[in-house]
Scaffold this motif. Structure first.
Motif, short mmCIF file in Angstrom:
data_model
loop_
_atom_site.label_atom_id
_atom_site.label_comp_id
_atom_site.label_asym_id
_atom_site.label_seq_id
_atom_site.Cartn_x
_atom_site.Cartn_y
_atom_site.Cartn_z
N GLU A 15 -1.54 -18.13 10.03
CA GLU A 15 -0.15 -18.11 9.57
C GLU A 15 0.35 -16.71 9.24
O GLU A 15 1.55 -16.47 9.19
CB GLU A 15 -0.01 -19.00 8.34
N ALA A 16 -0.53 -15.77 8.99
CA ALA A 16 -0.12 -14.43 8.59
C ALA A 16 -0.24 -13.46 9.75
O ALA A 16 -1.14 -13.56 10.57
CB ALA A 16 -0.99 -13.95 7.43
N SER A 17 0.67 -12.52 9.82
CA SER A 17 0.61 -11.47 10.83
C SER A 17 -0.40 -10.41 10.38
O SER A 17 -0.77 -10.36 9.20
CB SER A 17 1.99 -10.84 10.98
N PRO A 18 -0.81 -9.53 11.30
CA PRO A 18 -1.68 -8.43 10.88
C PRO A 18 -1.02 -7.58 9.79
O PRO A 18 -1.70 -7.11 8.88
CB PRO A 18 -1.87 -7.63 12.16
N GLU A 19 0.30 -7.42 9.87
CA GLU A 19 1.00 -6.64 8.86
C GLU A 19 0.93 -7.33 7.50
O GLU A 19 0.80 -6.67 6.47
CB GLU A 19 2.47 -6.44 9.26
N ALA A 20 1.03 -8.68 7.49
CA ALA A 20 0.93 -9.41 6.22
C ALA A 20 -0.46 -9.26 5.62
O ALA A 20 -0.62 -9.11 4.40
CB ALA A 20 1.27 -10.88 6.44
N LYS A 21 -1.49 -9.29 6.48
CA LYS A 21 -2.86 -9.10 5.98
C LYS A 21 -3.04 -7.68 5.43
O LYS A 21 -3.66 -7.48 4.38
CB LYS A 21 -3.88 -9.35 7.10
N ALA A 22 -2.48 -6.69 6.13
CA ALA A 22 -2.57 -5.30 5.66
C ALA A 22 -1.81 -5.14 4.34
O ALA A 22 -2.28 -4.45 3.43
CB ALA A 22 -2.02 -4.35 6.71
N ALA A 23 -0.66 -5.80 4.23
CA ALA A 23 0.12 -5.73 2.99
C ALA A 23 -0.65 -6.31 1.81
O ALA A 23 -0.62 -5.77 0.70
CB ALA A 23 1.46 -6.45 3.16
N LYS A 24 -1.36 -7.41 2.06
CA LYS A 24 -2.17 -8.02 1.00
C LYS A 24 -3.27 -7.05 0.56
O LYS A 24 -3.52 -6.89 -0.64
CB LYS A 24 -2.78 -9.33 1.50
N ASN A 25 -3.91 -6.39 1.52
CA ASN A 25 -4.95 -5.42 1.17
C ASN A 25 -4.36 -4.22 0.43
O ASN A 25 -4.97 -3.72 -0.52
CB ASN A 25 -5.69 -4.96 2.42
N LEU A 26 -3.18 -3.78 0.84
CA LEU A 26 -2.53 -2.67 0.13
C LEU A 26 -2.14 -3.09 -1.28
O LEU A 26 -2.26 -2.30 -2.22
CB LEU A 26 -1.29 -2.21 0.89
N HIS A 27 -1.70 -4.33 -1.43
CA HIS A 27 -1.35 -4.84 -2.76
C HIS A 27 -2.56 -4.75 -3.70
O HIS A 27 -2.45 -4.28 -4.83
CB HIS A 27 -0.86 -6.29 -2.63
N ASN A 28 -3.71 -5.18 -3.22
CA ASN A 28 -4.93 -5.09 -4.03
C ASN A 28 -5.34 -3.63 -4.26
O ASN A 28 -5.80 -3.27 -5.34
CB ASN A 28 -6.06 -5.87 -3.37
N PHE A 29 -5.12 -2.80 -3.25
CA PHE A 29 -5.43 -1.37 -3.40
C PHE A 29 -4.52 -0.73 -4.44
O PHE A 29 -4.96 0.11 -5.24
CB PHE A 29 -5.30 -0.66 -2.05
N PHE A 30 -3.24 -1.12 -4.47
CA PHE A 30 -2.32 -0.57 -5.47
C PHE A 30 -2.75 -0.96 -6.88
O PHE A 30 -2.56 -0.19 -7.83
CB PHE A 30 -0.89 -1.03 -5.21
N THR A 31 -3.34 -2.13 -7.04
CA THR A 31 -3.88 -2.52 -8.35
C THR A 31 -5.02 -1.59 -8.73
O THR A 31 -5.10 -1.10 -9.86
CB THR A 31 -4.36 -3.98 -8.34
N TYR A 32 -5.90 -1.31 -7.78
CA TYR A 32 -7.02 -0.39 -8.00
C TYR A 32 -6.51 0.99 -8.43
O TYR A 32 -6.99 1.58 -9.40
CB TYR A 32 -7.87 -0.29 -6.73
N VAL A 33 -5.50 1.49 -7.70
CA VAL A 33 -4.92 2.80 -8.02
C VAL A 33 -4.31 2.78 -9.41
O VAL A 33 -4.50 3.72 -10.20
CB VAL A 33 -3.86 3.20 -6.95
N ALA A 34 -3.59 1.71 -9.74
CA ALA A 34 -2.95 1.60 -11.06
C ALA A 34 -3.99 1.58 -12.17
O ALA A 34 -3.81 2.21 -13.22
CB ALA A 34 -2.08 0.35 -11.11
#
Length: 171
Positions: free
Chosen positions: A53-72
């Motif tokens: 159901e998710a595009s590659p961009e949606a999967k990348a966005a989810k990973n970036l979302h988790n990465f932004f938490t790590y950065v924060a």
């Protein structure tokens, strides 16, 4: 004599017929058929199968979302270390018990830990949002990713050619 792996345009119909079998259905193909030429498919983007159901961009966005938490978390920890060592220790202790692989799960757990942790979670979410909106260099990400893929492809092709050409000369 040089040889090319690229087929001349005159040979393409043998690989991809000019008139595809119109009886064959393409249920997964996202392209639309032109009404004036019903045998040709026209796409603006490449179809990527296997992502559900998710595009590659949606999967990348989810990973970036988790990465932004790590950065924060890293930013907040660095801030706390200098002006609130007690809160820093609490954050480090919480980090030792909870994974940062899922940013939302991490923040949800932190909310439920204590009122002090709730304040830390709110701060982390605030920093995560601000970093994503204001500080992350999206254009730089695109440029770096493209360079990484291009360099990697070039290196792999070069290594393969060197490997196969030396194997042929040894025979």
């Amino acid at each position: 004599m040089e040889s090319s792996a690229i087929l001349p345009l005159s040979q393409l119909p043998y690989v991809y017929p000019a008139t595809p079998n119109t009886n064959k259905a393409y249920p997964f193909w996202p392209c639309k058929r032109r009404t004036s030429q019903p045998t040709r498919l026209h796409c603006s983007k490449m179809f990527v199968p296997g992502f559900g159901e998710a595009s590659p961009e949606a999967k990348a966005a989810k990973n970036l979302h988790n990465f932004f938490t790590y950065v924060a978390v890293k930013i907040v920890a660095a801030q706390l270390e200098s002006y609130n060592p007690e809160a820093y220790e609490e954050l480090m202790e919480f980090l030792s018990r909870h994974s940062l692989n899922d940013g939302d799960k991490f923040c949800a757990s932190m909310f439920r830990e204590s009122s002090r942790h709730k304040n830390l979670a709110l701060r982390i979410m605030e920093v995560r949002s601000a970093y994503c909106k204001n500080d992350f260099e999206w254009d730089n990400l695109k440029r770096l990713a493209l360079k990484m893929v291009t360099d990697s492809n070039t290196r792999l092709m070069k290594d393969y050619v060197l490997e196969t050409s030396s194997a042929e000369t040894e025979k």
